[in-house]
Design an enzyme around this catalytic site. Structure first.
Site, PDB file in Angstrom:
ATOM      1  N   TYR A   1       0.844  -1.204   0.000  1.00 52.16           N
ATOM      2  CA  TYR A   1       0.000   0.000   0.000  1.00 52.16           C
ATOM      3  C   TYR A   1       0.880   1.255   0.000  1.00 52.16           C
ATOM      4  O   TYR A   1       0.675   2.179  -0.805  1.00 52.16           O
ATOM      5  CB  TYR A   1      -0.905  -0.024   1.228  1.00 52.16           C
ATOM      6  CG  TYR A   1      -1.771   1.206   1.388  1.00 52.16           C
ATOM      7  CD1 TYR A   1      -3.016   1.296   0.755  1.00 52.16           C
ATOM      8  CD2 TYR A   1      -1.362   2.268   2.191  1.00 52.16           C
ATOM      9  CE1 TYR A   1      -3.800   2.421   0.907  1.00 52.16           C
ATOM     10  CE2 TYR A   1      -2.141   3.395   2.346  1.00 52.16           C
ATOM     11  CZ  TYR A   1      -3.360   3.464   1.702  1.00 52.16           C
ATOM     12  OH  TYR A   1      -4.137   4.591   1.857  1.00 52.16           O
TER      13      TYR A   1
ATOM     14  N   ASN B   1      -3.496   8.643  10.342  1.00 46.83           N
ATOM     15  CA  ASN B   1      -4.723   7.840  10.376  1.00 46.83           C
ATOM     16  C   ASN B   1      -5.918   8.786  10.504  1.00 46.83           C
ATOM     17  O   ASN B   1      -6.063   9.461  11.527  1.00 46.83           O
ATOM     18  CB  ASN B   1      -4.682   6.871  11.560  1.00 46.83           C
ATOM     19  CG  ASN B   1      -3.697   5.742  11.340  1.00 46.83           C
ATOM     20  OD1 ASN B   1      -3.035   5.681  10.316  1.00 46.83           O
ATOM     21  ND2 ASN B   1      -3.593   4.853  12.302  1.00 46.83           N
TER      22      ASN B   1
ATOM     23  N   VAL C   1      -9.236   0.549  12.883  1.00 49.35           N
ATOM     24  CA  VAL C   1      -9.202  -0.074  14.190  1.00 49.35           C
ATOM     25  C   VAL C   1     -10.445   0.224  15.027  1.00 49.35           C
ATOM     26  O   VAL C   1     -10.994  -0.665  15.693  1.00 49.35           O
ATOM     27  CB  VAL C   1      -7.911   0.329  14.950  1.00 49.35           C
ATOM     28  CG1 VAL C   1      -7.870   1.828  15.226  1.00 49.35           C
ATOM     29  CG2 VAL C   1      -7.758  -0.460  16.232  1.00 49.35           C
TER      30      VAL C   1
ATOM     31  N   PHE D   1     -13.033  -2.577  16.287  1.00 50.19           N
ATOM     32  CA  PHE D   1     -13.254  -2.819  17.712  1.00 50.19           C
ATOM     33  C   PHE D   1     -14.746  -2.776  18.063  1.00 50.19           C
ATOM     34  O   PHE D   1     -15.233  -3.610  18.831  1.00 50.19           O
ATOM     35  CB  PHE D   1     -12.499  -1.789  18.551  1.00 50.19           C
ATOM     36  CG  PHE D   1     -11.020  -2.060  18.689  1.00 50.19           C
ATOM     37  CD1 PHE D   1     -10.456  -3.222  18.207  1.00 50.19           C
ATOM     38  CD2 PHE D   1     -10.193  -1.140  19.321  1.00 50.19           C
ATOM     39  CE1 PHE D   1      -9.093  -3.484  18.339  1.00 50.19           C
ATOM     40  CE2 PHE D   1      -8.837  -1.382  19.466  1.00 50.19           C
ATOM     41  CZ  PHE D   1      -8.278  -2.544  18.967  1.00 50.19           C
TER      42      PHE D   1
ATOM     43  N   THR E   1       1.059  -2.210  21.780  1.00 50.24           N
ATOM     44  CA  THR E   1       1.913  -1.040  22.006  1.00 50.24           C
ATOM     45  C   THR E   1       2.099  -0.194  20.746  1.00 50.24           C
ATOM     46  O   THR E   1       2.784   0.838  20.785  1.00 50.24           O
ATOM     47  CB  THR E   1       3.309  -1.463  22.515  1.00 50.24           C
ATOM     48  OG1 THR E   1       3.988  -2.193  21.469  1.00 50.24           O
ATOM     49  CG2 THR E   1       3.200  -2.321  23.763  1.00 50.24           C
ATOM     50  N   GLN E   2       1.507  -0.620  19.626  1.00 49.49           N
ATOM     51  CA  GLN E   2       1.592   0.197  18.412  1.00 49.49           C
ATOM     52  C   GLN E   2       1.084   1.596  18.745  1.00 49.49           C
ATOM     53  O   GLN E   2       0.022   1.767  19.339  1.00 49.49           O
ATOM     54  CB  GLN E   2       0.740  -0.398  17.284  1.00 49.49           C
ATOM     55  CG  GLN E   2       1.022  -1.849  16.948  1.00 49.49           C
ATOM     56  CD  GLN E   2       0.041  -2.796  17.594  1.00 49.49           C
ATOM     57  OE1 GLN E   2      -0.083  -2.817  18.819  1.00 49.49           O
ATOM     58  NE2 GLN E   2      -0.671  -3.580  16.797  1.00 49.49           N
TER      59      GLN E   2
END
Length: 317
Positions: free
Chosen positions: A145, A174, A184, A188, A206-207
């Site tokens: 990408y 993002n 994300v 979720f 931890t990202q």
């Protein structure tokens, strides 16, 4: 101004269409509706200053007709899924690089003076300088990408310098907010609706990345575009993101809190040192000092953007 917005029925594109229409511009949207929805732009469908074309940008004829008579092209059409690159690189090529090539050939033969492109922070790869400025080098994407976005950037720069139009390239962090249908937060929410007791989190949690609300994104794009039009630059690059960043675990905590849940977090462990998937940039924060010099700055930080987005998506999905 008469504007074409490719991908204008999609997440960011539809918010940009709203802003352009509310400012009194003529707007044409080209979208194949593979990722977007007419619901996102339904308020404009019968407006005299608005035109919608359903078409696939892999067809050069479709693109050529869409570009006719416009002053500026906002190129947002793309496959937005970073993860798909490891399974279907040819699809990312077609829906990022090939469609950009077709668009550039159409712009070359048109009266359009400006091209504005939404690229991605993924072009930087695992940057060794954080926050990462626009002049960071070498650019070494770690996903197909990111490679496709960088290839599109290079084509745009080459065409602009060769064929006499101006190009503005945004490298986006993002981007989140109402109408988003991937990412994300979206994942979720859907996971917790299926199982309120446990939340699977890709990677080690931890990202850490920077998030920008779509309202701040569109405001930044239009403010910087106005600044760019008055500059002498043929091609210019701007990061759009936030001054802070947030971990995946913290996002999971905010989503759970807003849904009134206390699930167990189950981390997959991920790949390559805790990444969510192959090609996932684990740490990303862009320098936005250049953008702020134009007078723009985000109203919401990453935490505020995440919380607002959770509230928005809980109402709409």
């Amino acid at each position: 101004m008469k504007a074409l917005v490719t991908g204008g029925a999609g997440f960011i594109g539809s918010h940009l269409v709203d802003a352009l229409m509310e400012s009194g511009n003529e707007v044409r949207v080209l979208d194949d509706l593979s990722a977007g929805s007419l619901d996102n732009i339904k308020r404009w469908l019968n407006h005299e200053r608005f035109e919608f074309i359903k078409g696939d940008m892999r067809d050069p004829g479709v693109v050529k007709r869409a570009v006719e008579g416009v002053d500026v092209v906002f190129h947002l059409a793309a496959n937005p899924e970073v993860r798909i690159g490891s399974q279907s690189p040819e699809l990312l090529y077609e829906t990022n690089v090939l469609i950009t090539y077709n668009l550039l050939n159409a712009v070359r033969d048109s009266s359009a003076e400006y091209l504005v492109f939404t690229s991605s922070s993924t072009v930087y790869g695992d940057a060794e300088v954080i926050p990462t400025p626009e002049d960071y080098a070498p650019l070494e994407p770690i996903s197909v990408y990111g490679g496709a976005k960088l290839a599109a950037e290079a084509l745009i720069s080459g065409y602009a310098h060769t064929f006499g139009f101006k190009a503005l390239i945004f490298r986006l962090a993002n981007i989140i907010g109402e109408r988003s249908n991937h990412g994300v937060i979206y994942d979720f929410i859907n996971k917790l609706r299926r199982n309120p007791e446990e939340l699977e989190i890709l990677g080690d949690g931890t990202q850490r990345k920077s998030y920008l609300h779509v309202s701040d994104t569109v405001e930044g794009m239009l403010k910087i575009f106005k600044h760019f039009r008055e500059s002498e630059k043929t091609v210019d690059f701007y990061n759009l993101g936030n001054d802070d960043w947030i971990t995946v675990r913290e996002i999971a905590e905010i989503v759970s809190e807003e849904m009134g849940l206390r699930p167990r977090f189950r981390f997959t462990g991920g790949v390559d040192g805790g990444r969510g998937w192959k090609g996932d940039v684990k740490f990303m924060r862009l320098s936005i000092e250049k953008a702020k010099k134009t007078g723009w700055k985000p109203e919401l930080d990453s935490y505020g953007a995440v919380r607002r987005t959770v509230k928005e998506l809980l109402r709409t999905i």
